[in-house]
Design a protein around this motif. Structure first.
Motif, PDB file in Angstrom:
ATOM      1  N   ALA A  17       0.802  -1.226   0.000  1.00 52.85           N
ATOM      2  CA  ALA A  17       0.000   0.000   0.000  1.00 52.85           C
ATOM      3  C   ALA A  17       0.833   1.274   0.000  1.00 52.85           C
ATOM      4  N   ALA A  18       2.095   1.195   0.448  1.00 54.29           N
ATOM      5  CA  ALA A  18       2.952   2.390   0.471  1.00 54.29           C
ATOM      6  C   ALA A  18       3.810   2.519  -0.782  1.00 54.29           C
ATOM      7  N   ARG A  19       3.632   1.624  -1.722  1.00 56.05           N
ATOM      8  CA  ARG A  19       4.418   1.683  -2.958  1.00 56.05           C
ATOM      9  C   ARG A  19       4.168   3.012  -3.675  1.00 56.05           C
ATOM     10  N   GLY A  20       5.242   3.658  -4.109  1.00 63.36           N
ATOM     11  CA  GLY A  20       5.121   4.937  -4.798  1.00 63.36           C
ATOM     12  C   GLY A  20       5.125   6.136  -3.878  1.00 63.36           C
ATOM     13  N   HIS A  21       5.154   5.915  -2.575  1.00 65.47           N
ATOM     14  CA  HIS A  21       5.199   7.010  -1.600  1.00 65.47           C
ATOM     15  C   HIS A  21       6.613   7.112  -1.023  1.00 65.47           C
ATOM     16  N   ASP A  22       7.180   8.292  -1.091  1.00 67.85           N
ATOM     17  CA  ASP A  22       8.541   8.502  -0.607  1.00 67.85           C
ATOM     18  C   ASP A  22       8.619   8.667   0.907  1.00 67.85           C
ATOM     19  N   ASN A  23       7.492   8.996   1.533  1.00 67.42           N
ATOM     20  CA  ASN A  23       7.489   9.235   2.979  1.00 67.42           C
ATOM     21  C   ASN A  23       6.253   8.571   3.574  1.00 67.42           C
ATOM     22  N   ALA A  24       6.473   7.545   4.362  1.00 61.36           N
ATOM     23  CA  ALA A  24       5.348   6.739   4.842  1.00 61.36           C
ATOM     24  C   ALA A  24       5.624   6.188   6.231  1.00 61.36           C
ATOM     25  N   LEU A  25       4.546   5.990   6.953  1.00 59.72           N
ATOM     26  CA  LEU A  25       4.555   5.249   8.213  1.00 59.72           C
ATOM     27  C   LEU A  25       3.728   4.001   7.996  1.00 59.72           C
ATOM     28  N   CYS A  26       4.285   2.842   8.331  1.00 62.40           N
ATOM     29  CA  CYS A  26       3.525   1.599   8.260  1.00 62.40           C
ATOM     30  C   CYS A  26       3.453   1.006   9.654  1.00 62.40           C
ATOM     31  N   VAL A  42       7.908  14.333  10.689  1.00 55.36           N
ATOM     32  CA  VAL A  42       8.692  13.939   9.513  1.00 55.36           C
ATOM     33  C   VAL A  42       7.929  14.043   8.192  1.00 55.36           C
ATOM     34  N   GLU A  43       6.738  14.602   8.205  1.00 55.55           N
ATOM     35  CA  GLU A  43       5.967  14.861   6.991  1.00 55.55           C
ATOM     36  C   GLU A  43       5.718  13.613   6.146  1.00 55.55           C
ATOM     37  N   ILE A  44       5.143  12.607   6.748  1.00 61.16           N
ATOM     38  CA  ILE A  44       4.737  11.437   5.977  1.00 61.16           C
ATOM     39  C   ILE A  44       3.506  11.777   5.139  1.00 61.16           C
ATOM     40  N   GLU A  45       3.336  11.031   4.051  1.00 56.80           N
ATOM     41  CA  GLU A  45       2.206  11.238   3.148  1.00 56.80           C
ATOM     42  C   GLU A  45       1.093  10.231   3.389  1.00 56.80           C
ATOM     43  N   ILE A  46       1.459   9.053   3.899  1.00 56.64           N
ATOM     44  CA  ILE A  46       0.490   7.968   4.060  1.00 56.64           C
ATOM     45  C   ILE A  46       0.829   7.166   5.304  1.00 56.64           C
ATOM     46  N   ALA A  47      -0.200   6.706   5.978  1.00 56.45           N
ATOM     47  CA  ALA A  47      -0.054   5.773   7.086  1.00 56.45           C
ATOM     48  C   ALA A  47      -0.755   4.482   6.687  1.00 56.45           C
ATOM     49  N   VAL A  48       0.001   3.404   6.660  1.00 59.74           N
ATOM     50  CA  VAL A  48      -0.522   2.092   6.277  1.00 59.74           C
ATOM     51  C   VAL A  48      -0.663   1.246   7.534  1.00 59.74           C
ATOM     52  N   GLY A  92      12.257   9.929   2.474  1.00 57.66           N
ATOM     53  CA  GLY A  92      13.039  10.249   1.290  1.00 57.66           C
ATOM     54  C   GLY A  92      13.167   9.086   0.336  1.00 57.66           C
ATOM     55  N   GLY A  93      12.154   8.222   0.312  1.00 58.53           N
ATOM     56  CA  GLY A  93      12.153   7.103  -0.611  1.00 58.53           C
ATOM     57  C   GLY A  93      12.907   5.883  -0.135  1.00 58.53           C
ATOM     58  N   LYS A  94      13.486   5.949   1.077  1.00 56.26           N
ATOM     59  CA  LYS A  94      14.272   4.830   1.584  1.00 56.26           C
ATOM     60  C   LYS A  94      13.771   4.379   2.949  1.00 56.26           C
ATOM     61  N   LEU A  95      13.905   3.088   3.191  1.00 54.24           N
ATOM     62  CA  LEU A  95      13.602   2.551   4.510  1.00 54.24           C
ATOM     63  C   LEU A  95      14.511   3.224   5.535  1.00 54.24           C
ATOM     64  N   HIS A  96      13.918   3.621   6.672  1.00 56.21           N
ATOM     65  CA  HIS A  96      14.690   4.313   7.718  1.00 56.21           C
ATOM     66  C   HIS A  96      14.605   3.496   9.006  1.00 56.21           C
ATOM     67  N   PRO A  97      15.435   2.457   9.140  1.00 57.98           N
ATOM     68  CA  PRO A  97      15.352   1.613  10.342  1.00 57.98           C
ATOM     69  C   PRO A  97      15.962   2.242  11.575  1.00 57.98           C
ATOM     70  N   GLY A  98      16.817   3.254  11.409  1.00 58.71           N
ATOM     71  CA  GLY A  98      17.509   3.854  12.546  1.00 58.71           C
ATOM     72  C   GLY A  98      18.699   3.011  12.966  1.00 58.71           C
TER      73      GLY A  98
END
Length: 317
Positions: free
Chosen positions: A126-135, A247-253, A149-155
């Motif tokens: 569902a987050a495909r195509g979104h550069d900033n997302a929370l799942c 962090v300005e996410i666009e979508i929450a999945v 920024g289009g990348k997984l951010h595991p910390g």
């Protein structure tokens, strides 16, 4: 040698699953064992090693280039250790070292299970195509992960995005994590059911007191069941809005067992989000159900390992 596969492990309190995953996210070989969660650490590791042995014994193993692990947490990717709350025998357990040894020295990438789910939803869901997302995974607990920024951010430790332990009620109930009023303490399945029971809801003749049973009662219009889900939705909305503001996410999945309640959860969640996501740059935030289902942990663990290898290769150029 043609190495186009990644081995993936999905480790939870109920099962340890493994797969060989190709570049399109297909699971070509599967293996699984029950998690002996109440046994000592070595016994749990033997179950994980049995899963790994099935993978290494596959005729496709020679095509495997790396291993990704998505584990119940907390995890510490920097140390290569795991301390899952629901596996008491693993406290600071050196899982990366043990899996590396069992796979002949392959590179191993460790992330929390919420981060693995996020990687899967960003790659194919569902987050495909979104550069900033929370799942998010909303189930027995509440976990999550971030794409920025289009990348997984595991910390640094592999736990970034663990929204379940954001406090949304400063004077709320004590959470097992040590804080108060955490999202998980309000919105997880067991806490939805607990609150409904405390409010006077009673199960049917089958005695089912799960969150799924509360959801079924809410669909029938039971006011206490409805109120329990609305409270959970409010907590989720507050946590999502706080994350979006930072962090300005666009979508929450949202995935996990509680998300299976459908509109019983998503309708009040979207309403509550309008009350919390009020600043102009978060007002367009959307909420969507997860698409990857029970394979998300395996697909996401493979995706996380592939992403780390791609980043390492880019640094060498």
């Amino acid at each position: 040698m043609h190495t186009d596969l990644v081995a993936a492990l999905d480790i939870g309190g109920t099962k340890i699953a493994g797969a060989l995953v190709d570049a399109d996210g297909r699971l070509l070989v599967r293996a699984q064992r029950p998690t002996p969660a109440h046994e000592d650490g070595d016994t749990v590791m033997r179950a994980a090693e049995a899963v790994v042995a099935e993978l290494t014994g596959s005729p496709l193993w020679h095509r495997t280039s790396a291993v990704g692990i998505g584990s119940a947490g907390p995890v510490d990717a920097s140390a290569g250790t795991v301390s899952p709350v629901n596996i008491p025998g693993w406290r600071g357990f050196p899982l990366v070292e043990r899996v590396r040894a069992a796979t002949g020295g392959l590179d191993v990438e460790l992330v929390g299970d919420g981060v693995a789910m996020t990687a899967a939803e960003h790659w194919l869901g569902a987050a495909r195509g979104h550069d900033n997302a929370l799942c998010m995974v909303v189930s027995t607990g509440v976990g999550g992960g971030l794409v920025l920024g289009g990348k997984l951010h595991p910390g640094p430790t592999g736990n970034a995005g663990h929204i379940g332990h954001i406090s949304v009620d400063l004077d709320g109930d004590a959470c097992p994590c040590g804080a108060r009023g955490c999202v998980e303490r309000i919105a997880s399945g067991p806490n939805i059911a607990r609150r409904a029971l405390e409010g006077g809801w009673r199960p049917g003749p089958d005695g089912d007191t799960s969150a799924a049973a509360v959801a079924a009662a809410a669909r029938r219009g039971d006011p206490v069941a409805v109120a329990s889900f609305e409270r959970a939705a409010q907590a989720l909305a507050a946590g999502i809005a706080a994350t979006a503001t930072l962090v300005e996410i666009e979508i929450a999945v949202i995935g996990g067992g509680v998300a299976g309640a459908g509109d019983v959860l998503f309708a009040p969640l979207r309403r509550a989000l309008r009350d919390y996501a009020t600043l102009s740059f978060v007002q367009r935030l959307t909420v969507a159900p997860a698409l990857m289902g029970t394979d998300a942990g395996l697909v996401g663990a493979a995706a996380a390992a592939s992403a780390r290898r791609a980043d390492a290769a880019a640094l060498l150029k």
